[in-house]
Design an enzyme around this catalytic site. Structure first.
Site, PDB file in Angstrom:
ATOM      1  CB  ILE A  66      21.959  69.257  -0.049  1.00  0.00           C
ATOM      2  CG1 ILE A  66      21.951  67.970   0.765  1.00  0.00           C
ATOM      3  CG2 ILE A  66      20.852  70.202   0.444  1.00  0.00           C
ATOM      4  CD1 ILE A  66      22.146  68.166   2.265  1.00  0.00           C
ATOM      5  N   PRO A  67      21.347  70.228  -3.610  1.00  0.00           N
ATOM      6  CG  PRO A  67      20.044  69.774  -5.486  1.00  0.00           C
ATOM      7  CD  PRO A  67      20.712  69.120  -4.305  1.00  0.00           C
ATOM      8  CG  HIS A  68      21.850  75.214  -1.687  1.00  0.00           C
ATOM      9  ND1 HIS A  68      22.709  74.144  -1.580  1.00  0.00           N
ATOM     10  CD2 HIS A  68      22.621  76.312  -1.662  1.00  0.00           C
ATOM     11  CE1 HIS A  68      23.946  74.581  -1.481  1.00  0.00           C
ATOM     12  NE2 HIS A  68      23.924  75.902  -1.537  1.00  0.00           N
ATOM     13  CB  ALA A  69      17.721  77.800  -5.789  1.00  0.00           C
TER      14      ALA A  69
END
Length: 107
Positions: free
Chosen positions: A21-24
């Protein structure tokens, strides 16, 4: 995307169980956005359990909404992804329509 990659340099977002779950937090988006991708072969994501990510959820939220909204989305996803049957339905969904039907279970 650059913000998510910079975040990934701080520590992997590969959760294990074939999930990442990459996030920015970025003003490149005006509202929270979640994207989903599935890989049959899996992608090396540096997960602590050594599994390759087959289910990838990308979360992007505006800087102003970063705290509450980011955590709310992450909690909803994480709770549902703990269910092996849900992960199996996502992994085996035949097409985009079927994937969307499974994802609609997230509340």
């Amino acid at each position: 995307m650059r913000t998510a990659l910079r975040r990934e340099e701080q520590g992997t977002t590969g959760l294990g169980e074939e999930i990442a779950i990459p996030h920015a937090k970025t003003d490149a988006v005006s509202a929270p956005v979640v994207a989903f991708a599935r890989s049959d072969a899996g992608i090396e994501w540096g997960s602590l359990d050594g599994t390759r990510a087959r289910l990838v959820f990308m979360i992007a939220v505006p800087e102003a909404a970063a705290g509450d909204e980011h955590l709310r989305i992450l909690a909803l996803l994480s709770r549902k992804l703990m269910d092996p049957a849900f992960r199996e339905r996502l992994t085996t969904a035949a097409d985009a329509r079927a994937i969307l039907a499974v994802l609609s279970e997230i509340e």
